[in-house]
Structure formats: C-alpha cells, structure tokens
Design a protein around this motif. Structure first.
Motif, PDB file in Angstrom:
ATOM      1  N   THR B  38       2.261  56.952  45.969  1.00  0.00           N
ATOM      2  CA  THR B  38       2.273  58.118  46.091  1.00  0.00           C
ATOM      3  C   THR B  38       3.114  58.614  47.608  1.00  0.00           C
ATOM      4  OG1 THR B  38       1.075  60.545  46.492  1.00  0.00           O
ATOM      5  CG2 THR B  38       0.071  58.370  47.160  1.00  0.00           C
ATOM      6  N   ASN B  39       3.719  59.903  47.476  1.00  0.00           N
ATOM      7  CA  ASN B  39       4.379  60.177  48.704  1.00  0.00           C
ATOM      8  C   ASN B  39       3.330  60.841  49.957  1.00  0.00           C
ATOM      9  OD1 ASN B  39       6.976  59.689  48.396  1.00  0.00           O
ATOM     10  ND2 ASN B  39       7.008  61.332  46.860  1.00  0.00           N
ATOM     11  N   PHE B 532       2.621  77.284  53.779  1.00  0.00           N
ATOM     12  CA  PHE B 532       2.130  76.506  52.850  1.00  0.00           C
ATOM     13  C   PHE B 532       2.892  75.161  53.260  1.00  0.00           C
ATOM     14  CE2 PHE B 532       0.925  78.893  48.844  1.00  0.00           C
ATOM     15  CZ  PHE B 532      -0.060  79.421  49.542  1.00  0.00           C
ATOM     16  N   GLY B 533       4.029  74.722  53.440  1.00  0.00           N
ATOM     17  CA  GLY B 533       4.795  73.623  53.366  1.00  0.00           C
ATOM     18  C   GLY B 533       4.358  73.060  54.833  1.00  0.00           C
ATOM     19  N   GLY B 534       4.210  73.961  55.895  1.00  0.00           N
ATOM     20  CA  GLY B 534       3.596  73.478  57.192  1.00  0.00           C
ATOM     21  C   GLY B 534       2.322  72.901  57.043  1.00  0.00           C
ATOM     22  N   SER B 541       1.246  65.334  54.786  1.00  0.00           N
ATOM     23  CA  SER B 541       2.625  64.904  54.639  1.00  0.00           C
ATOM     24  C   SER B 541       2.865  65.295  53.094  1.00  0.00           C
ATOM     25  CB  SER B 541       2.876  63.571  54.907  1.00  0.00           C
ATOM     26  OG  SER B 541       4.402  63.372  54.599  1.00  0.00           O
ATOM     27  N   CYS B 542       2.651  66.235  52.618  1.00  0.00           N
ATOM     28  CA  CYS B 542       2.606  66.478  51.105  1.00  0.00           C
ATOM     29  C   CYS B 542       3.640  67.657  50.869  1.00  0.00           C
ATOM     30  CB  CYS B 542       1.008  66.899  50.567  1.00  0.00           C
ATOM     31  SG  CYS B 542       1.301  67.211  48.788  1.00  0.00           S
ATOM     32  N   SER B 543       4.328  67.418  49.566  1.00  0.00           N
ATOM     33  CA  SER B 543       5.014  68.519  49.190  1.00  0.00           C
ATOM     34  C   SER B 543       5.009  69.035  48.000  1.00  0.00           C
ATOM     35  CB  SER B 543       6.664  68.200  49.523  1.00  0.00           C
ATOM     36  OG  SER B 543       6.736  66.975  48.541  1.00  0.00           O
ATOM     37  N   VAL B 544       5.823  69.680  47.366  1.00  0.00           N
ATOM     38  CA  VAL B 544       5.497  70.151  45.922  1.00  0.00           C
ATOM     39  C   VAL B 544       5.529  68.671  44.920  1.00  0.00           C
ATOM     40  CG1 VAL B 544       6.685  71.245  44.176  1.00  0.00           C
ATOM     41  CG2 VAL B 544       6.340  72.332  46.435  1.00  0.00           C
ATOM     42  N   VAL B 545       6.545  68.080  45.487  1.00  0.00           N
ATOM     43  CA  VAL B 545       6.728  66.801  44.874  1.00  0.00           C
ATOM     44  C   VAL B 545       5.159  65.996  44.562  1.00  0.00           C
ATOM     45  CG1 VAL B 545       7.797  64.590  44.716  1.00  0.00           C
ATOM     46  CG2 VAL B 545       9.032  66.386  45.493  1.00  0.00           C
ATOM     47  N   CYS B 546       4.323  66.010  45.646  1.00  0.00           N
ATOM     48  CA  CYS B 546       3.156  65.441  45.449  1.00  0.00           C
ATOM     49  C   CYS B 546       2.345  66.230  44.548  1.00  0.00           C
ATOM     50  CB  CYS B 546       2.411  65.379  46.917  1.00  0.00           C
ATOM     51  SG  CYS B 546       3.471  64.803  48.136  1.00  0.00           S
ATOM     52  N   GLU B 549       3.347  65.273  41.167  1.00  0.00           N
ATOM     53  CA  GLU B 549       2.797  63.714  41.225  1.00  0.00           C
ATOM     54  C   GLU B 549       1.304  63.708  40.666  1.00  0.00           C
ATOM     55  OE1 GLU B 549       5.025  61.158  44.509  1.00  0.00           O
ATOM     56  OE2 GLU B 549       2.886  61.574  44.531  1.00  0.00           O
TER      57      GLU B 549
END
Lengths: 648, 655
Positions: B38-39, B532-534, B541-546, B549
């Motif tokens: 995972t990222n 949200f991103g912050g 260290s998560c993003s939409v990709v996470c 996932e």
C-alpha cells in the motif's frame, strides 16, 4: 566525438539506473516514483493496468485543473475583513467650527453696497411692476448689472420665449404686461443671462424654477467677483474673529479658549476655527466616553450681522475630521442651530484597506495624476481635495482664471468681472459639464484608510428661559467687558462633542490568500489525488532531464550513423575508431540491462507464457547444451541493440 | 467465421483484458500483501515490525491516525457552509436614491369638511364632556343642547367610555349610564395598570356584532391617545368609502407642495416628481422615482449638488385631531422599494433648513444554504400586494392584510387591496373593528405566523442619514426671502407667506464612496479537497489512490476470496457426497493446500500470468531434461535500477 563521449560519461554519472531508452526510463520512473498512481500501472494485471492508467491520467488532470483554480484565486487578491468594535483611548477628532455667513455685513457693506441696491431695485420691479416707476432712488450703477443681468423669461410659448430685461426694456415690457392678470404673470421665470463677452451673441440663459434661487445664484456670482479682488488679509479681517465667536471652551475638565483654535480661511464660510488640528502640537487624546470628557463650546454667530442675500440659513457649520486634513464643510459639515444645545456623540468608523494589488486605493495620494492644491494648507490627501483640485486645474486651463471657492495654483488669479468678463459663462459651462466631472472621478483615487466620524445628534433648547438672563449677562461681560447684554437667543449656540460608549468600529482588511495558503492548498490537492509532494515534481523534472539526455544521445548517434554510412560508402571497410570502441565498452553494462528490462517488460505486456521469470530468461527454450559462451551475453546486445542500430 | 463484429470485439476484449481474481488466495495473505504494497504509511510498519509490542503499537498508531483523519475531515465538512465578509469601498458616480416627500397632514382640512364635519363635532363634544374643553365660549352651550337631539352614529357604534378600574364599571359618554364591563380589558398604553392611581381611564369598547356579549375594552392612560385612536378608527371608516380619484383631489397637488427645487446645481420642477398616494399621508411626491425610465445620478458630493427643495405646508389647513405635529416627512429609498413612510420616515421641521447627508451602503448576504434569506421573495408563500420589489416589511404587511381579508372579510385601509377585496367600513362590515383589533393583537404577539413565514431579503441598500438643522430664513434675509417665495407661489402680494409654513430641505451625498458589504463562501470545493488532502497526507500520507486501494482490497478482493472459499467448500462437500455415494476415498491434491506456491488463480483462470505473477511461478515441474545450473551472472544485473523492486517480488516468491 569528444563531445559525445563527454555526454555519455556525464549521463553515466548522472543516472545510474534509469536506462537508455524512453520505455526503460518510464518504467523505472513508474516503479520508483513516490506519486501513488504510476506504481500501480506497472504492478497490476492487464485490466487493472488499464484502469490504473486512466485513473492516474484522470487524477493528474484533476490536480492540474484544481491548481489552475487555486492559482487564479490567489492572483485575484481577495481580502477578508475583520471587524472590531469597542472603546479605546483615541485621538479626539479635529473640530472645525464656522459661521454659516462668511463675513460681517457691517464690514463688507462698502463693497457690496451697489450690489444690494441693484438687487433691491430689481426685486422691487419684479414683485411690484405696477408702481415700480414711481419709486425715486439715486441712479443705479448699471455697469455691474450689465455684466451678468437677471432677465424675465416668459415660457408660455415654448418655441420662442419672450425675454424681458428687468431694467432696460421695462417701459415697454411692463406696459404690455399691465393688462395681464395674476394668472399669466405666474408664468414668468427668472433667469441669469451669461455671455462669453459683454454684448456678444454667445449667451446662455440659466433658468430657475424659483425666483429665490435665481436671486441667490446671481448674488453669489456677483459677490464672488467682487470679493475675489480683495486681498486675503482683508478678507480675514472682515470675517468673524475668534474672540468674538468662541465665547467659552472646555475640553474634559480643562478650560480652553479661542487661542487653542487654529484659524483657517474657508472661501465658503470665511474664518473657520479648528480645535485639535494637530498641526503644531500633539493631538489630544480622549480616554473616557461621555459628555463630561468631551469638548464643550459656546459660540456666538451674531445673526444680525449676516449678509442678507448671500446666506439665508443661520447657524454654525461644524465638522469633525481627522487631524491634518482639510475640512470640506459643504460635503461633510453639519449645521448647529442658534438658541439650542447640540450634543454630538461620536463613533469613529475606520476602514483600513490593503493597497495595491488588493484594492485600487492610494496611501498618500502621491500616485494620483492630479496636482493637489490643498497641499498648501499642509493637509493630507483626500478624495475631496483631489476632486476640487482637478476642477480648479480645469478651470484655469479653460477659463484662464481660478474660481474663488478653491485654492489657486501658482501664478494664476481669481476670476472677476473686470479682468475676465466671460468667466461666469465659462464657469457655468464647466460646472454643468458631465465630461469634466467624469474625468476628475476617473483620475482621483480614494484613500486606503477611510475614517468617518459617525455622529448621533440631539438637540435641546438652550439657554432655558429661567437661566437665559444670567447666562447672557456673563457671556457678554466676558466678551466685551461691559454690562450691556450684547447676546440673544438668535446668536448663541452650545455644542457638546464627545465619544460614545463604543467609540470605534474598525474594519480592517487582510489578504485572504497568502503564499503560504497557496502552497498548502497546492500541496493538499496534489496529496489528495496522487499522494504527491514537491519531491515528486523534482522526480518528474529529473525524468524529463533524463529523457532529454536520451534524446541528445540518440541524436548524436544518429548523426554518427549517418556519417559512418557515408564514410562506409567511401571506404567500405573502415576499422572501428578508438572512440567507438570506448563507447561500446562504456555502453556495455547498460546495454545488457536494456535487454533485460526489455525482456521483463515484454513479458509483462505480451504474456509470453513460455518465457517467464529470470530463470526462464537465462535458459533458452529449446533443449540442448547450455550456452557455454559467457561472453555472448555481452556481445549479443551489442549487435542487436547498439545505439547505432537503434537509429536505423 | 460468421460471428457478429460485436461479439468479435467482446471476445477480443476478453482475451486482451482477462478477468482475474485477487492476488492472494487467503484473506490473511491478502492483508499482508496489502500492507506491504500500500501507499499509506503505517500499514507496512505493522507487517514489517518484529515483536508483539511493537506491532501492537503500530496498529494502535495507525488506527488513531485513521481516527484523526475521519474526525478532522468531518470537521471540515461541517464547516463547509461558512461565509466570510468582505467590505469594498468604491468611489464612483452614484445613482441618486428616490426621495419621497409628504406633508404630515394627509388632506386639506378645508376640503375634507363635508366628510368629516360630523365626526369633528362628535369629537369636540367628547372633549367637552370629559375634559371641559371648548374652543369658543359661545359654541359650548349650543353643542351641549344639540347633544341629545341628534342621534350620534359614531358613539353608538364605538362608545367612548370612562372606566373605573376597581369596580370594573364604565360610564358611557353618550347616555351617561353606568354599566359593568364584560369581556377582556386591553390597555393600549401599557400592560400594567397603575392600580394605585385613582384617575379615571378612558377607552372604548369594541363588540362582536354577531355576538354582543363578546366585547373587548381598550383603555388608554391618557385621553390624548384615546381620542386620537378613536378618531382615527372613524376617520379610516370614512376614508375607506371615498374613491381614490377623489382622495387625490382632496390632497395636495405638486404645485401646492413644492415651491422650489434644485438638483445637482440645476433647477428642477414638478415634472421631476411622481405622485404616489399613501393611504395615511395623502399625496406624496417622489423625486427621481425612475418612472419615466431615467434615474438621475450625481457625480459630485456635497450639499450644492444634491436635492434642495422648499416645501409649502399649509399649516392653517391641518386636521386638528388627526395630526398634531407640523412639518413634512421624507424617506430616502431605492427606486424599486416601497416607501414605508409611516414606519421609517424622517420628520422635517418648519422654519428651518434641514440638511441630510447620505452615506450609501449596499449589503449582500449569501442565500441558502449559508443563511435563511430570500433573493426575490418568490419562494415566500405570501402574495406581494405592493407593486415593488420584495422586502421584509412588504411581506409582513401583505401577510397581515391577507389574514385580515380571510378572517374579517374586508381589507384594512392602510395597506393595498388584494384582488377582489374591498376596504372595511361600517356599512358593509359592521364587525370589522373588533375583528381588526383582535387580529392585530394576534399579529403583534406573533400568533399569525407572519413573522415565521417572512424572511429578510438577501441584498439591500441603505442610505445612512446624518440630519442637522439650522434656522431658516435668517433674521436679516427673512423679509426678501418670503417676498420672493410669495411671488414664486403666485399669490397676491399683500398676503405674505409665513415662515412656519415653509420647510427647507437638502438631501445630498456626503461622499461618493459606495460601501459594499458582501458575504463570500469561505470554502469552495477546491479548497475543501485541498484540506482533505492535507489531512490525509499529514497523518497517513494517503491519497485518493489509497482510498481506491482500500475499496479494492477490502471490498472487492476479500469478498471474492470469501466467495471463492465458499464455492470451493460447496464443491468439496458435493464431491464428498458423490464420493461417499461412489464409495471411493478422496484422492488428489487439495488446491488450497498448495498456497501461494501454486496459486489457484493460475490453475483456475485462463489468464496469462503477468510479470509479477510470472516471477512467482515455479519452474516447470515437467522439465524433461536435466540441466546445468544457469550461470549466475545475472546477479550482477540485479544491482541496478531494479534492486528496489526485485527484492520485494523475490520476498513474495519465497513465502
């Protein structure tokens, strides 16, 4: 050749790994980047690979779109406002007090005598045409009259109005009129005739719906012309003196007197007196709310000595303004009525704005293209000063003389009828010109810090009937040192000026979007969609540099190939040069790798079931003796994948 | 060969993009795989850490980070609809507002004589009876003599009463008889009656005409108020019966009212004014109403450049009972706003110059969902009876009028008529006064629901006025000024105007600064996502990709694993049963036992292995020939760019 060698070496040093082809580089990047999407593309199965590829593209475009929005937001320089209300020790505002009437009539009477006789005679004729010829009076000086005459206009017939001069054609005109009844006489309107030169045809008539306005306007024009010839110190002498006007003064618990006031000559109102202007000494502070701690004034406006035709309203004119700013009484001033006590509670309404680029305002007026004529008073820039200076500059430019109501630029005189006979015509055209006003509005800018004094005004009768006698007695005695009462209800004014319980109301601006805000928002967006950071951008930049290197190397080798082919065409068998050999050697390590990676990726993309895994790669598919020639591993790629052959 | 092209494409798609199951055969495998690949940070630590305590710590930390993210994001979402205020000041040419000017007295008293003479006579009688007031000594006797002779309509309908509070008895003015007060007592002046005060209280009684036992007594602590209120009730009754055209004639004309007018340094006249008939103030005149399509504007501030009018308010022609003050009333409003002159007008004194400096402020609120205001009033279920743009005041008045028409059957005089209704008067609606007072009581106590229905408007313009007064005309100018103004008025010269008949008014902009206060949304979607991103980035260290996932692994993959296991169990059970039937012992390998060494997907799916799966594939078992081990040169190449990747895959392969 040397260059290429150098470049290759540099590349070699620069990047130990990414590889020599674009594909290799891309795969390496996807695998090693810290951004979240690309890793998935190469690590997943075929279907997911496609999905992840599009997802990554989508997210990347989302990020760029949103970055665009964020940067746009930043560049629009928005501000947020914060409001604070409360009480604090503040500078007491400067208080300007004037009499509504500019000069003592007893002093200016010699100057205005002719004018008054003219207007009286004219009124007599207008109001009582029947018996006007009977009145015997000393001959009138018609020279003044003829410069700017008042005329009667009969507008019953709209297309060709009948114009009657009041003095000249009175015999015939009035004779005609005599038979008419009141009903028709009502149709007459008064107008002021303005000509560009005396006797010229170029005239306009300023119509008035009311005779009272016409008379006032006419009188103002004429008296302006007369008074503008009087030197300033004489005008000051003719106005109201501080000791006559300011009878009592109390600031907080401290007594003050007329000496605490700064005299200023105001063209509209004659002598004005400013308390706490802050020009010579420090401005006074007030640290308590309420009338007890404010300024208390008793003024005398001596209404009996007013110029009858000039100002019809009687009272004091006062204004609260900031220290070191010029009082524009016609704009912001208020009246105080005689015979009353006027209480004024003050709330300071401040607006503090950020300058350029957040809003289009000016800090001190230095960037405004209009020469500020009020700077001769040593006052700060204000929009009113700018507009008036702008008007006066236009007036000087077009009419050749300055208007009496505004300060003069250097080397210019005030307008008067003798020297500038057409000035009234010129002025009235300029004044009604919309274009001129628009030019001034466009060239003047408002100040960034805008302070207004919001007043709560209340009034009561003063002095009360019971106290009237002794108050007038004392005040008269103090002023004139005599026991005669020289004051009356029609002259005295009491003023209380004080801070309210909440004395300030400040709206201050701050930037809504700072560079910190922008960075954190950009980071947030990038992080939200792709888990990226600045380092990811650096990685990306690195890859671009790498691919540039690759391009350069490809270009060079292509050029070299071209050269070689030409050379080969001339000498078919040329032994390889030293540099070529060196190049081949330096390339070897990478070349092989290229092959390996290619194999890997090929496997990944084409799904060759037979040749899977590194083990399978090492083993040839067909049964047989293992390849004994270890060097072949190295030599093989040189043949098939050398940079030269790549370009072919 | 005759297959349809559609089928061909789908077949091809199936071939190139085959569907494959999850990477791991079991749930725990899947989790492990997820944590390693995972990222997000944290998960990897859980798997990599050695020792139970450490692992537990990492689990706790990761979980708390997830919790923090959820909490912070919820906060961000909840604060999404907040607004920030911005104030801008612009210096520009400003449109001059509409200025509506009324005489305080609505109709010429001399002209109203024929309508009001009866009422005035009655009022005078009342004054005399209660307070012994009389205008002229000679009239007194006569009017008292007339008393019983003429039947007085007005007192019969609404009798004025003197109330003795303790005994609750009232003396009727007309008949002089005492009677008990029934019903409720309303005190208009104050809610608390000074019981210690033995003074008589004056008031009037309103009864329900249909049910005479139901009465309400309105009392006032002062006779002045009682008489005025009582007079006003009757006055409205009378006025309601007069048609509008007649009323306009009875009131002042523009020529009567406006003596001189001056705007922006130029002369103006009655053509610049628009007549507007106000039910309580008679004819009012609006300057710059914008009715002829042009709206005047000023490009210079200051008293010289504003509106300057002198009004003639004929003080001698005032109605003595209806209005008790002298002067004019003005209101500054926007062109499409209705002038509520009775509510928020400013009174102007006579024999004085009133200078009104204006400062213009425009405000704008954000409508839903930021605040509960209305843009146009179209979403308010109250019909706008006024022909002007929506305001809270208009809504309240319209709402009351509607309630009035609904419950009393007729409309109140002071407000516009709804379609199909008519104004109340005794003749047609004998009951209306009682009904009106009842309704008004309810309205004031917020029982009609008008205050709940009506919302304030989102944008409004405001002119802050600074009013100051000076004496006018001054003593020395009074003489000529009055003479010239009389000439203007066209009156005979022997009758000079009185200065108490004149009102001088100046309305001007103090400065041309327009203050614009507006609300802006603090958050846009872009900023919310950034925040949200912050948060996601800061804690994990998560993003939409996470997130994708997580959805992929925890929902799709684990579900398919569970389903697959169930399917295999079922299959096993079925084959057991068949074998039991056949009596044969189970043979062959359980596919599950093979684990990752021989992953089921490979055997089940027709898929070709990817690179990563291929790496994990065992060497073909059925290699027929013995071989020499491959020379290990390739290890040299592993120390290159792929060193980071390969150990991972190798590690997986070793498990």
């Amino acid at each position: 050749m040397k260059l290429k060698k150098y470049l290759v070496r540099a590349l070699h040093r620069l990047q130990k790994g990414p590889g020599y082809t674009y594909k290799e580089l891309l795969v390496w990047y996807c695998d090693n980047t810290n951004t979240h999407g690309p890793k998935r593309i190469i690590k997943e199965g075929p279907k997911k690979k496609l999905i992840w590829f599009f997802l990554t593209l989508l997210f990347a475009s989302l990020v760029f779109w949103q970055w665009g929005i964020l940067i746009n937001t930043y560049l629009s320089y928005n501000v947020t406002s914060s409001l604070s209300i409360g009480f604090k020790t503040m500078k007491f505002p400067a208080v300007t007090v004037c009499n509504a009437n500019p000069f003592k009539y007893s002093e200016v009477k010699p100057l205005l005598k002719e004018l008054d006789r003219l207007i009286e005679a004219a009124l007599e004729r207008i109001l009582q045409p029947e018996n006007s010829s009977d009145t015997v009076s000393p001959p009138l000086d018609l020279e003044l009259w003829n410069q700017i005459p008042l005329v009667l206009i009969d507008e019953q017939d709209k297309d060709n109005p009948v114009i009657l001069d009041i003095f000249e054609t009175n015999q015939t005109a009035v004779g005609n009129e005599r038979g008419m009844d009141n009903e028709t006489r009502k149709k007459y309107k008064l107008a002021v005739k303005l000509c560009s030169h005396p006797g010229s045809e170029n005239c306009t008539y300023r119509n008035f719906s009311s005779a009272a306005q016409a008379v006032t306007e006419w009188y103002v024009l004429q008296s302006t012309s007369i008074l503008s010839k009087v030197p300033l110190h004489d005008r000051i002498r003719m106005g109201y003196q501080a000791e006559d006007m300011i009878l009592a003064c109390l600031y907080g618990a401290e007594p003050c007197n007329y000496k605490n006031f700064t005299q200023i000559y105001h063209p509209d109102h004659g002598n004005c007196y400013i308390f706490n202007w802050g020009m010579d000494e420090e401005a006074l502070n007030s640290s308590n709310p309420g009338a007890e701690f404010g300024l208390k004034l008793i003024l005398d406006i001596s209404q009996q000595d007013y110029i009858p035709y000039l100002s019809s309203a009687a009272g004091a004119r006062l204004m609260l303004h900031q220290q070191k700013s010029f009082p524009f009484l016609k704009d912001q001033g208020i009246y105080a009525m005689a015979g009353t006590e006027t209480s004024i509670g003050v709330l300071v309404d401040e607006l503090e704005r950020m300058g350029y680029p957040y809003s289009d305002c000016t800090m001190n007026g230095s960037d405004v293209p209009v020469k500020n004529l009020y700077s001769q008073y040593n006052t700060s820039y204000s929009i009113q000063a700018c507009l008036r200076s702008c008007f006066q500059n236009h007036m000087v430019e077009i009419c050749g003389c300055g208007h009496y109501m505004f300060p003069l630029p250097e080397g210019v005189n005030y307008c008067n009828n003798e020297d500038y006979p057409g000035w009234a015509y010129c002025y009235s055209l300029l004044r009604s010109s919309i274009k001129q006003r628009q030019i001034c509005i466009d060239s003047c800018k408002e100040t960034c810090n805008d302070t207004q004094y919001k007043m709560t005004i209340s009034m009561a009768d003063w002095p009360s009937e019971a106290s009237e006698d002794w108050i007038f007695h004392i005040l008269s005695y103090e002023r004139d040192m005599s026991t005669n009462v020289t004051l009356d209800r029609n002259g005295v004014i009491k003023l209380n000026i004080y801070f309210q319980e909440y004395n300030y109301h400040t709206i201050s601006e701050s930037a809504a979007t700072t560079i910190v805000w922008l960075l954190s928002s950009l980071g947030g967006q990038f992080g939200f969609w792709m888990g990226g950071s600045v380092l990811c951008l650096v990685e990306f930049g690195e890859i671009i540099i790498d691919s540039l290197w690759i391009t350069i190397i490809h270009l060079i080798s292509w050029c070299k190939g071209l050269q070689q082919r030409r050379a080969r065409a001339r000498y078919p068998d040329v032994p390889p040069t030293v540099s070529e050999l060196v190049e081949a050697h330096t390339n070897l390590g990478f070349q092989h790798e290229t092959g390996l990676v290619e194999a890997h990726t090929n496997l990944g993309f084409q799904h060759e079931a037979g040749g899977a895994g590194p083990g399978a790669q090492a083993l040839p598919p067909e049964p047989g003796t293992p390849p004994p020639n270890y060097d072949s591993l190295r030599v093989q790629p040189l043949d098939t994948l050398s940079p030269d052959s790549d370009t072919d | 060969a005759a297959t349809a092209p559609g089928k061909k494409i789908t077949a091809r798609l199936k071939r190139t993009l085959p569907v494959r199951g999850p990477q791991a055969p079991t749930l725990s495998e899947l989790m492990r795989w997820y944590c390693l690949n995972t990222n997000t940070h944290g998960c990897r630590r859980i798997v990599v850490s050695r020792g139970r305590l450490r692992r537990l710590l990492w689990i706790l930390l990761t979980l708390s980070a997830v919790g923090l993210i959820l909490w912070q994001c919820a906060e961000l979402l909840m604060n999404y609809y907040s607004a920030s205020v911005s104030v801008t000041v612009q210096f520009q040419k400003l449109t001059f507002p509409a200025v509506t000017i009324c005489n305080i007295n609505p109709y010429k008293y001399s002209a109203m004589k024929e309508y009001l003479s009866e009422l005035d006579k009655e009022t005078k009688k009342a004054l005399e009876t209660f307070y012994g007031f009389s205008e002229g000594k000679s009239k007194v006797r006569r009017s008292v003599d007339d008393w019983n002779g003429t039947g007085s309509d007005f007192f019969q309908q609404i009798p004025l009463l003197k109330v003795e509070d303790f005994s609750r008895t009232a003396t009727e003015l007309h008949s002089g008889q005492k009677r008990r007060v029934e019903g409720s007592v309303f005190h208009k002046d104050s809610s608390i009656v000074n019981s210690g005060d033995s003074n008589d209280i004056i008031g009037f009684q309103l009864c329900d005409a249909n049910n005479s036992s139901e009465c309400a007594l309105y009392t006032f602590s002062s006779g002045v108020n009682a008489i005025q209120e009582w007079y006003k009730l009757h006055y409205m009754n009378i006025m309601a019966q007069i048609p509008l055209e007649t009323k306009e004639k009875l009131s002042y004309s523009a020529d009567d009212l406006i003596l001189t007018c001056f705007f922006d340094g130029l002369s103006c006249d009655k053509r610049h004014f628009t007549r507007f008939h106000h039910p309580l103030h008679g004819n009012c005149y609006t300057f710059n109403s914008g009715e002829n399509g042009t709206i005047l504007s000023t490009s210079t501030g200051g008293s010289e450049y504003g509106l300057h009018v002198v009004l003639y308010i004929d003080e001698a022609d005032y109605n003595p009972f209806l209005v008790t003050s002298t002067g004019a009333k003005i209101i500054v409003h926007d062109q499409d706003e209705y002038p509520f002159i009775e509510d928020i007008g400013t009174e102007i004194e006579t024999a004085a110059v009133t200078s009104i400096g204006m400062h213009f402020t425009r405000s704008r609120k954000l409508s839903k969902p930021y605040s509960d205001c209305t843009e146009t009033g179209a979403d308010i279920p109250v019909e706008n009876l006024y022909n002007k743009s929506y305001s809270l005041q208009i809504c309240l008045h319209s709402c009351f009028q509607k309630a009035m028409v609904d419950s009393c059957g007729c409309a109140q005089y002071a407000q516009p008529l709804p379609p199909g209704a008519e104004y109340c008067n005794y003749k047609k609606n004998p009951n209306w006064m009682y009904c009106y007072y009842r309704l008004h009581e309810k309205f004031v106590k917020e029982q009609l629901g008008c205050q709940q229905i009506c919302k304030d408007a989102c944008s409004f313009k405001e002119w802050a006025l600074t009013t100051s007064i000076a004496q006018w005309p001054s003593i020395v100018s009074e003489d000529w000024m009055l003479r010239v103004l009389s000439w203007d008025k066209g009156q005979k010269l022997n009758k000079k105007l009185n200065k108490t008949d004149l009102v001088n008014l100046m309305v001007f902009y103090k400065d041309l600064n327009e203050r614009f206060i507006s609300e802006n949304p603090t958050n846009t979607l872009v900023i919310l996502l950034s925040n949200f991103g912050g948060q996601l980035g800061l804690w994990m260290s998560c993003s939409v990709v996470c997130v994708i996932e997580i959805v992929e692994v925890f929902l799709i993959d684990s579900l398919s694993i569970v389903l697959r296991r169930q399917w295999q169990k079922a299959k096993k059970w079925w084959s057991h049963r068949q074998r039991a039937r056949a009596g044969k012992a189970p043979q062959g390998s359980d596919p599950e036992r093979q684990g990752h060494d021989n992953p089921t997907p490979v055997s089940i799916d027709e898929d070709l292995p990817t690179f990563t799966t291929a790496l994990r594939l065992p060497l073909p078992q059925d290699s027929p020939l013995p071989r020499t081990p491959p020379p290990n040169y390739s290890t040299l190449h592993l120390d290159t760019a792929f060193t980071e990747q390969l150990p991972d895959t190798l590690e997986l392969g070793q498990h």
